[in-house]
Enzyme design. Structure first.
Site, PDB file in Angstrom:
ATOM      1  N   GLN A  71       0.815  -1.208   0.000  1.00 50.41           N
ATOM      2  CA  GLN A  71       0.000   0.000   0.000  1.00 50.41           C
ATOM      3  C   GLN A  71       0.858   1.273   0.000  1.00 50.41           C
ATOM      4  O   GLN A  71       2.042   1.233   0.326  1.00 50.41           O
ATOM      5  CB  GLN A  71      -0.892   0.030   1.244  1.00 50.41           C
ATOM      6  CG  GLN A  71      -1.953  -1.045   1.292  1.00 50.41           C
ATOM      7  CD  GLN A  71      -2.808  -0.898   2.539  1.00 50.41           C
ATOM      8  OE1 GLN A  71      -2.846  -1.780   3.367  1.00 50.41           O
ATOM      9  NE2 GLN A  71      -3.491   0.229   2.676  1.00 50.41           N
ATOM     10  N   HIS A  72       0.214   2.383  -0.329  1.00 51.30           N
ATOM     11  CA  HIS A  72       0.689   3.760  -0.075  1.00 51.30           C
ATOM     12  C   HIS A  72       1.803   4.291  -0.962  1.00 51.30           C
ATOM     13  O   HIS A  72       2.015   5.500  -1.012  1.00 51.30           O
ATOM     14  CB  HIS A  72       1.179   3.929   1.374  1.00 51.30           C
ATOM     15  CG  HIS A  72       0.260   3.442   2.438  1.00 51.30           C
ATOM     16  ND1 HIS A  72      -0.987   3.983   2.641  1.00 51.30           N
ATOM     17  CD2 HIS A  72       0.413   2.458   3.360  1.00 51.30           C
ATOM     18  CE1 HIS A  72      -1.556   3.351   3.659  1.00 51.30           C
ATOM     19  NE2 HIS A  72      -0.735   2.421   4.107  1.00 51.30           N
ATOM     20  N   ASP A 240      -2.271  -4.865  -0.446  1.00 55.82           N
ATOM     21  CA  ASP A 240      -1.940  -6.244  -0.033  1.00 55.82           C
ATOM     22  C   ASP A 240      -2.730  -6.701   1.189  1.00 55.82           C
ATOM     23  O   ASP A 240      -3.115  -7.863   1.285  1.00 55.82           O
ATOM     24  CB  ASP A 240      -0.427  -6.455   0.137  1.00 55.82           C
ATOM     25  CG  ASP A 240       0.249  -5.487   1.089  1.00 55.82           C
ATOM     26  OD1 ASP A 240      -0.427  -4.636   1.689  1.00 55.82           O
ATOM     27  OD2 ASP A 240       1.481  -5.606   1.237  1.00 55.82           O
TER      28      ASP A 240
HETATM   29  O1  LIG Z   1       1.555   0.220   4.888  1.00 53.60           O
HETATM   30  C1  LIG Z   1       1.024  -0.848   5.086  1.00 53.60           C
HETATM   31  C2  LIG Z   1      -0.377  -0.931   5.557  1.00 53.60           C
HETATM   32  O2  LIG Z   1      -0.965   0.311   5.791  1.00 53.60           O
HETATM   33  C3  LIG Z   1       1.805  -2.105   4.830  1.00 53.60           C
HETATM   34  O3  LIG Z   1       1.120  -3.239   5.301  1.00 53.60           O
HETATM   35  C4  LIG Z   1       2.141  -2.214   3.359  1.00 53.60           C
HETATM   36  O4  LIG Z   1       0.958  -2.520   2.640  1.00 53.60           O
HETATM   37  C5  LIG Z   1       3.259  -3.210   3.090  1.00 53.60           C
HETATM   38  O5  LIG Z   1       2.895  -4.514   3.370  1.00 53.60           O
HETATM   39  P1  LIG Z   1       3.887  -5.780   3.403  1.00 53.60           P
HETATM   40  O6  LIG Z   1       4.798  -5.682   2.240  1.00 53.60           O
HETATM   41  O7  LIG Z   1       4.578  -5.750   4.713  1.00 53.60           O
HETATM   42  O8  LIG Z   1       2.965  -6.959   3.291  1.00 53.60           O
END
Ligand SMILES: O=C(CO)[C@@H](O)[C@H](O)COP(=O)(O)O
Ligand SMILES: Nc1ncnc2c1ncn2[C@@H]1O[C@H](COP(=O)(O)OP(=O)(O)O)[C@@H](O)[C@H]1O
Length: 471
Positions: A71-72, A240
């Site tokens: 995300q983000h 994700d």
């Molecule tokens: O920033 C967040 C949720 O807000 C993280 O959960 C990212 O989405 C990255 O996820 P992973 O790579 O650790 O699964």
């Protein structure tokens, strides 16, 4: 047999699963690593996706594909579709001051919670865009569109599919579609800080306040709305965590704890949330509902770091941790190795407390690292304020036996561990299945339940230790 593909383009790697659309049976899979660092050129994600698809045996027989992504991340594109600069990832904390400034300018945390369901921290795209405006105005001037990692990969897939059948060589430089074909979904859009889950619309006023201009944004598709009409349907994809919720089949009463690069705790909800304290992000999910979520910056990599210090592999770290007693005889590790997001301590560093001659052993260190990581997640679970009927543990670090056995002691709850699987990619594949079959009937194996005696003194000591950390 109709096949579907699901992609997990997460922080550390790209995974592809190919499953039977009707039953969910795993047919083939592949993976490829991503570069390290918090600033990554998106072309690496494309290269990794192509490698992972190839390792999964290509896309023959695949009727639909969806992408779940970290995300983000801020992806800026110029008018011709070229990437303007490396993407800033969710775990890049350089925009912490920008987050503070934006909160003040818009009237405080409550105003943000009301507007977009979340109070921005450095992870959120909106704060990265403010950082860009303050530090790289020339890059702002060339930015015609802003999107998220999964949006960018979805868009590249649209172009590649139109260029011909899959091969790594043919797709490596496949043409990209026009910018107005960028799409996203509610789940990932809700992590930008300029899309409201409650109203289902962009808040371009907030984007303008951050960046000074409003570039083109991806169209937000519905949960079962494809982005094209063939030859392989491309689903809306999602973030994700939203994909993981789909993949693990999270239902009302479930709380999911995911231990990847990030630690996340989330639940599916029928109504939007808005936490002015900023601990719970009020995201949307991938089905039309909502996904309140608490995220820490430090999860699986804390174990990687502890293994490095101890000079052992991850399996040995797990075995070592189980040799030390619960509470590690007072050795306490605060795992803020990448700063921290929840609590919001972007410049914090990790620390170790309670060192004595007796606790100076690899086993105590291993146990303290796992307990410290889990204490951060137990606090996240408390912040979610939900009466969990079931706590599901997933993600890379859930493969560690020590994590599975120590978690009930730290959480003070039984923990359900579904069979090891790529739940993000599975959720994306499930979304793809909903595009090509009316009622996919996917069942995963039974979760294993772990229990343990709660040890409240462990968390009390951890909380004392978090008041003595260095920035
Ligand atoms: O920033 C967040 C949720 O807000 C993280 O959960 C990212 O989405 C990255 O996820 P992973 O790579 O650790 O699964
Ligand atoms: N058996 C294990 N014990 C502990 N950690 C593990 C184990 N297997 C994988 N991991 C860790 O899981 C992480 C990757 O998990 P994953 O959920 O794929 O992360 P992400 O989605 O953030 O890329 C890595 O840091 C890796 O070291």
């Amino acid at each position: 047999m109709t096949l579907v593909a699901g992609v997990d383009s997460s922080t550390q790697s790209c995974k592809v699963v190919i499953r039977d659309a009707e039953t969910g049976e795993l047919v083939r899979q592949g993976r490829a690593p991503h570069p390290t660092g918090t600033e990554v050129h998106p072309s690496h994600w494309w290269t990794a996706l192509l490698q992972a698809i190839e390792e999964a045996g290509g896309l023959d027989g695949v009727a639909a594909i969806s992408v779940g992504g970290q995300q983000h991340g801020m992806v800026c594109l110029d008018e011709s579709g070229e990437v303007v600069r490396e993407a800033l990832l969710w775990n890049d904390t350089r925009s912490a001051q920008a987050a503070t400034d934006l909160i003040t300018e818009q009237g405080g945390p409550q105003a943000w919670a009301d507007a977009v369901g979340s109070v921005p921290v450095a992870s959120f795209t909106v704060t990265k865009l403010r950082w860009l405006a303050e530090n790289e105005p020339a890059n702002v001037a060339c930015t015609a569109a802003v999107c998220l990692p999964h949006d960018w990969l979805t868009w590249r897939l649209l172009g590649a599919l139109e260029s011909g059948p899959f091969s790594v060589a043919a797709w490596a430089d496949a043409p990209t579609p026009p910018l107005d074909r960028l799409v996203t979904d509610r789940g990932d859009a809700s992590g930008t800080g300029y899309w409201s889950p409650a109203s289902g619309s962009y808040r371009t006023d907030l984007l303008k306040a951050a960046l000074g201009t409003v570039p083109l944004l991806p169209r937000v598709l519905g949960p079962v709305e494809p982005a094209n009409d063939g030859p392989i349907l491309v689903g809306p994809g999602t973030g994700d965590n939203m994909a993981a919720a789909l993949g693990v089949g999270a239902r009302s009463g479930d709380v999911v704890v995911s231990l990847g690069t990030s630690g996340t705790v989330f639940a599916v909800a029928e109504t939007p949330s808005a936490d002015p304290a900023g601990l719970v992000a009020g995201f949307a999910d991938a089905t039309g509902r909502f996904l309140p979520l608490v995220c820490t910056l430090n999860a699986a990599r804390v174990m990687d770091a502890a293994a490095r210090i101890a000079g052992v592999g991850l399996d040995e770290l797990s075995a070592l941790a189980l040799q030390a007693p619960p509470g590690a005889d007072g050795l306490t590790l605060v795992p803020y190795l990448e700063g921290e997001r929840t609590p919001n301590r972007p410049t914090a560093t990790g620390s170790v407390h309670g060192l004595t001659l007796a606790t100076s052993t690899p086993a105590h260190l291993a146990r303290a690292a796992i307990e410290g990581m889990l204490c951060g997640l137990a606090d996240a679970l408390d912040a979610l304020s939900m009466q969990a009927e079931r706590v599901l543990l997933i993600g890379g670090a859930a493969r560690s036996e020590a994590v599975r056995r120590i978690a009930p002691t730290v959480f003070g709850l039984p923990i359900s561990v579904p069979p090891p699987a790529e739940y993000v990619a599975d959720g994306a594949a499930y979304q793809a299945a909903t595009l090509v079959t009316t009622s996919p009937d996917w069942r995963s194996g039974d979760a294993e339940t772990y229990t343990g005696d709660p040890l409240p003194s462990l968390r009390a000591r951890y909380h004392r230790a978090t008041t003595h950390i260095l920035d």
